[in-house]
Structure formats: C-alpha cells, structure tokens
Motif scaffolding. Sequence first.
Motif, PDB file in Angstrom:
ATOM      1  N   ARG A  32      -7.719 -12.120   4.550  1.00 51.10           N
ATOM      2  CA  ARG A  32      -8.084 -10.776   5.036  1.00 51.10           C
ATOM      3  C   ARG A  32      -8.221  -9.807   3.866  1.00 51.10           C
ATOM      4  N   ARG A  33      -8.809  -8.701   4.144  1.00 49.07           N
ATOM      5  CA  ARG A  33      -8.983  -7.665   3.124  1.00 49.07           C
ATOM      6  C   ARG A  33      -7.691  -6.868   2.955  1.00 49.07           C
ATOM      7  N   PHE A  34      -7.448  -6.398   1.735  1.00 49.15           N
ATOM      8  CA  PHE A  34      -6.248  -5.603   1.480  1.00 49.15           C
ATOM      9  C   PHE A  34      -6.573  -4.176   1.052  1.00 49.15           C
ATOM     10  N   ILE A  35      -7.816  -3.910   0.677  1.00 50.77           N
ATOM     11  CA  ILE A  35      -8.208  -2.553   0.304  1.00 50.77           C
ATOM     12  C   ILE A  35      -8.583  -1.788   1.566  1.00 50.77           C
ATOM     13  N   LEU A  36      -7.865  -0.706   1.808  1.00 47.01           N
ATOM     14  CA  LEU A  36      -8.140   0.123   2.974  1.00 47.01           C
ATOM     15  C   LEU A  36      -9.227   1.153   2.678  1.00 47.01           C
ATOM     16  N   LYS A  37      -9.203   1.700   1.445  1.00 50.40           N
ATOM     17  CA  LYS A  37     -10.172   2.741   1.096  1.00 50.40           C
ATOM     18  C   LYS A  37     -10.401   2.759  -0.407  1.00 50.40           C
ATOM     19  N   ASP A  38     -11.656   2.780  -0.801  1.00 51.18           N
ATOM     20  CA  ASP A  38     -12.057   2.958  -2.188  1.00 51.18           C
ATOM     21  C   ASP A  38     -12.200   4.463  -2.402  1.00 51.18           C
ATOM     22  N   LEU A  39     -11.257   5.052  -3.127  1.00 50.66           N
ATOM     23  CA  LEU A  39     -11.197   6.508  -3.220  1.00 50.66           C
ATOM     24  C   LEU A  39     -12.107   7.092  -4.299  1.00 50.66           C
ATOM     25  N   ASP A  40     -12.013   6.579  -5.514  1.00 55.38           N
ATOM     26  CA  ASP A  40     -12.863   7.037  -6.609  1.00 55.38           C
ATOM     27  C   ASP A  40     -12.890   5.975  -7.688  1.00 55.38           C
ATOM     28  N   GLU A  41     -13.301   6.332  -8.892  1.00 54.01           N
ATOM     29  CA  GLU A  41     -13.478   5.359  -9.968  1.00 54.01           C
ATOM     30  C   GLU A  41     -12.184   4.670 -10.401  1.00 54.01           C
ATOM     31  N   THR A  42     -11.048   5.309 -10.177  1.00 54.24           N
ATOM     32  CA  THR A  42      -9.786   4.749 -10.676  1.00 54.24           C
ATOM     33  C   THR A  42      -8.691   4.651  -9.619  1.00 54.24           C
ATOM     34  N   HIS A  43      -9.022   4.859  -8.350  1.00 54.38           N
ATOM     35  CA  HIS A  43      -8.005   4.832  -7.300  1.00 54.38           C
ATOM     36  C   HIS A  43      -8.466   4.037  -6.079  1.00 54.38           C
ATOM     37  N   LEU A  44      -7.531   3.226  -5.573  1.00 57.57           N
ATOM     38  CA  LEU A  44      -7.733   2.477  -4.337  1.00 57.57           C
ATOM     39  C   LEU A  44      -6.530   2.703  -3.432  1.00 57.57           C
ATOM     40  N   PHE A  45      -6.757   2.713  -2.147  1.00 61.72           N
ATOM     41  CA  PHE A  45      -5.676   2.761  -1.169  1.00 61.72           C
ATOM     42  C   PHE A  45      -5.599   1.375  -0.556  1.00 61.72           C
ATOM     43  N   VAL A  46      -4.463   0.688  -0.745  1.00 52.53           N
ATOM     44  CA  VAL A  46      -4.320  -0.709  -0.315  1.00 52.53           C
ATOM     45  C   VAL A  46      -3.225  -0.834   0.732  1.00 52.53           C
ATOM     46  N   THR A  47      -3.220  -1.961   1.444  1.00 53.32           N
ATOM     47  CA  THR A  47      -2.190  -2.196   2.447  1.00 53.32           C
ATOM     48  C   THR A  47      -0.823  -2.269   1.768  1.00 53.32           C
ATOM     49  N   ALA A  48       0.184  -1.801   2.459  1.00 51.59           N
ATOM     50  CA  ALA A  48       1.530  -1.748   1.883  1.00 51.59           C
ATOM     51  C   ALA A  48       2.128  -3.123   1.674  1.00 51.59           C
ATOM     52  N   ASP A  49       1.691  -4.107   2.447  1.00 49.65           N
ATOM     53  CA  ASP A  49       2.297  -5.435   2.359  1.00 49.65           C
ATOM     54  C   ASP A  49       1.690  -6.329   1.283  1.00 49.65           C
ATOM     55  N   CYS A  50       0.720  -5.842   0.518  1.00 49.08           N
ATOM     56  CA  CYS A  50       0.080  -6.685  -0.488  1.00 49.08           C
ATOM     57  C   CYS A  50       0.670  -6.501  -1.876  1.00 49.08           C
ATOM     58  N   ASP A  51       1.659  -5.636  -2.053  1.00 52.41           N
ATOM     59  CA  ASP A  51       2.117  -5.297  -3.398  1.00 52.41           C
ATOM     60  C   ASP A  51       2.704  -6.481  -4.168  1.00 52.41           C
ATOM     61  N   THR A  52       3.517  -7.314  -3.549  1.00 54.20           N
ATOM     62  CA  THR A  52       4.100  -8.461  -4.243  1.00 54.20           C
ATOM     63  C   THR A  52       3.002  -9.456  -4.617  1.00 54.20           C
ATOM     64  N   TRP A  53       2.104  -9.739  -3.690  1.00 55.35           N
ATOM     65  CA  TRP A  53       1.001 -10.654  -3.952  1.00 55.35           C
ATOM     66  C   TRP A  53       0.115 -10.109  -5.072  1.00 55.35           C
ATOM     67  N   LEU A  54      -0.179  -8.814  -5.022  1.00 52.93           N
ATOM     68  CA  LEU A  54      -1.044  -8.189  -6.004  1.00 52.93           C
ATOM     69  C   LEU A  54      -0.417  -8.230  -7.396  1.00 52.93           C
ATOM     70  N   LYS A  55       0.866  -7.976  -7.495  1.00 55.72           N
ATOM     71  CA  LYS A  55       1.555  -8.056  -8.786  1.00 55.72           C
ATOM     72  C   LYS A  55       1.482  -9.474  -9.348  1.00 55.72           C
ATOM     73  N   GLY A  56       1.600 -10.472  -8.495  1.00 55.18           N
ATOM     74  CA  GLY A  56       1.482 -11.861  -8.925  1.00 55.18           C
ATOM     75  C   GLY A  56       0.096 -12.191  -9.439  1.00 55.18           C
ATOM     76  N   ARG A  57      -0.935 -11.716  -8.732  1.00 58.61           N
ATOM     77  CA  ARG A  57      -2.323 -11.957  -9.171  1.00 58.61           C
ATOM     78  C   ARG A  57      -2.603 -11.277 -10.503  1.00 58.61           C
ATOM     79  N   LEU A  58      -2.052 -10.073 -10.687  1.00 59.22           N
ATOM     80  CA  LEU A  58      -2.247  -9.372 -11.959  1.00 59.22           C
ATOM     81  C   LEU A  58      -1.504 -10.077 -13.090  1.00 59.22           C
ATOM     82  N   ALA A  59      -0.321 -10.608 -12.811  1.00 59.54           N
ATOM     83  CA  ALA A  59       0.418 -11.378 -13.817  1.00 59.54           C
ATOM     84  C   ALA A  59      -0.377 -12.628 -14.194  1.00 59.54           C
ATOM     85  N   ASP A  60      -0.978 -13.288 -13.204  1.00 58.70           N
ATOM     86  CA  ASP A  60      -1.818 -14.459 -13.477  1.00 58.70           C
ATOM     87  C   ASP A  60      -3.000 -14.087 -14.359  1.00 58.70           C
TER      88      ASP A  60
END
Length: 73
Positions: A32-60
Amino acid sequence: MVNVENGKLVTCDPALKQFLLNLDEKREFGGRRFILKDLDETHLFVTADCDTWLKGRLADLMTENSFPIGEHV
C-alpha cells in the motif's frame, strides 16, 4: 466535513524525496501507499505507522551507497 488523518511530517532534500516517492509508487510498504500528501519540494506527510519501516529502508539506502574508509578496491 473535515477529514482527519494520523500521520507524520517528513522533511528531506529533493533527491531523498524522489526516492520516497518511488517507494510509494511501487507500494513497497505492505502493498500500500504510505505518502498521504506531497506538500512541497522538501516535505511529505506520511502515515504514522510507516516510520520504523521507513527508517529501515533509509538505513539500507545508506549502507548500499557507502563504503568503509581505508578499504581499497
């Protein structure tokens, strides 16, 4: 009527934002998608439950794009 979404604000540079948009488009977060809203060039609003997964992907990503100092090829 007001719609309320529980999420988190992500601040990043444009290159990282493109990486996140690509992950979202591929639906890599449990199909499923995790980005709720693309706000501007440097900001995204994402689902609250994706933070652990997202940190792992960024570490990878950081691991894939770095190498130990002193290692010779």
